[in-house]
Design an enzyme around this catalytic site. Structure first.
Site, mmCIF file in Angstrom:
data_model
loop_
_atom_site.group_PDB
_atom_site.id
_atom_site.type_symbol
_atom_site.label_atom_id
_atom_site.label_comp_id
_atom_site.label_asym_id
_atom_site.label_seq_id
_atom_site.Cartn_x
_atom_site.Cartn_y
_atom_site.Cartn_z
ATOM 1 C CB SER A 87 -0.976 -0.042 1.174
ATOM 2 O OG SER A 87 -1.914 1.015 1.109
ATOM 3 C CG HIS A 191 -5.839 -0.256 -1.266
ATOM 4 N ND1 HIS A 191 -4.999 0.296 -2.209
ATOM 5 C CD2 HIS A 191 -5.184 -0.187 -0.074
ATOM 6 C CE1 HIS A 191 -3.877 0.676 -1.609
ATOM 7 N NE2 HIS A 191 -3.967 0.401 -0.328
#
Length: 305
Positions: A87, A191
């Site tokens: 991430s 996300h």
């Protein structure tokens, strides 16, 4: 081949940056970064409590700064054959790979954190980790509840994201075969489509960057592929905020590349934990404090020999 990895949001803990600021020149570097992005990184990394550093706009720059400090303390990155980040850790990895300068990485992650924090404020959302169970069964169950499998991490861990009502339904009704569901202390459904507004902000910020091609194999969260174009790395960083992290595929790529050791940048522990279950027998070192640098140096020396 050694792989260097950088953790994502949630790895931070109160005061974790304190010992790293004692390294020569570290406090001055962090002060300069703080001035450049308008955020007191030293304060948040040493004195702030858990709630303060859970704020997305704070956590993301803080994690990248910590990763860059610990990477610098390791010395030359040339000992590593590949780099990846989970991430927001992908921005740290991009800097380590030479795609972005440290200054550009901090500026970019500041925009990312603010944009994702704003996007998270639109709808009350959250995330929860599903531990155990067959991946296909778990994913199907999440989709039935309207949730997104936002992080497919491998080693029996999938992180779901969606509205707080959807997360509550998941906690009440875990997927068949899974061991447990753990609600995560994060500020939004990262996300997923909920982060679409942040993508637009990052697209604007990316126009000011002049990325170089990576000098190390850069493994992307999107699909586990090795990316050799700096422009492609940046494009993936932009789009990734609204798309699932496929850390399982990243680890599969590590295996195919012949990984023989892993070092996780500060605040380490999460990714080496996953690797111990998915890449059994591969030695690893998690950099939590500067005391761990000696173990990392030993691993690097062993591979050099």
């Amino acid at each position: 081949m050694l792989v260097l990895v950088a953790p994502g949001q949630g790895a931070q803990t109160p005061g974790f940056l304190t010992p790293w600021l004692e390294l020569p020149g570290a406090a001055d570097r962090v002060a300069g970064w703080s001035d450049a992005i308008g955020l007191d990184l030293a304060h948040y990394g040493t004195k702030a409590d858990a709630d303060e550093i859970r704020d997305t706009a704070v956590a993301q720059p803080l994690l990248v700064a910590a990763g860059l400090l610990s990477a610098s303390a390791l010395g030359s990155s040339s000992a590593f054959g590949a780099v990846a980040g989970h991430s927001v850790g992908e921005i740290t990895a991009a800097a380590v790979a030479g795609v972005l300068s440290d200054a550009d990485a901090l500026s970019f992650v500041r925009t990312r954190g603010l944009g994702m924090a704003d996007a998270a404020a639109v709808t009350e959302t959250g995330m929860a980790a599903v531990l155990g169970g067959d991946q296909d069964v778990v994913v199907a169950h999440l989709e039935k509840l309207g949730l997104t499998p936002a992080n497919i991490n491998g080693a029996g861990q999938i992180v779901a994201a969606g509205t707080v009502e959807q997360i509550a339904a998941l906690v009440d009704e875990k997927p068949e075969g899974s061991m447990k569901v753990v609600a995560l202390k994060v500020a939004g459904a990262f996300h997923t489509h909920h982060m679409a507004p942040a993508v637009a902000e990052l697209e604007k910020a990316a126009q000011a960057l002049a990325p170089a091609d990576p000098v190390l194999k850069y493994v992307s969260n999107r699909d586990g592929l090795v990316i050799d174009s700096g422009a492609d790395v940046v494009a993936r960083l932009v789009g990734q905020v609204a798309n699932p992290v496929r850390w399982d595929l990243c680890m599969e790529t590590f295996a195919s590349l012949g990984v023989s050791g892993i070092v996780e940048l500060c605040p380490g522990g999460t990714l080496t934990g996953l690797a111990k279950r998915a890449l059994k027998g591969v030695p690893s070192v998690a950099l939590k404090t500067p005391d761990d640098l000696e173990k990392a140096a030993a691993l690097l020396a062993e591979h050099a020999a």
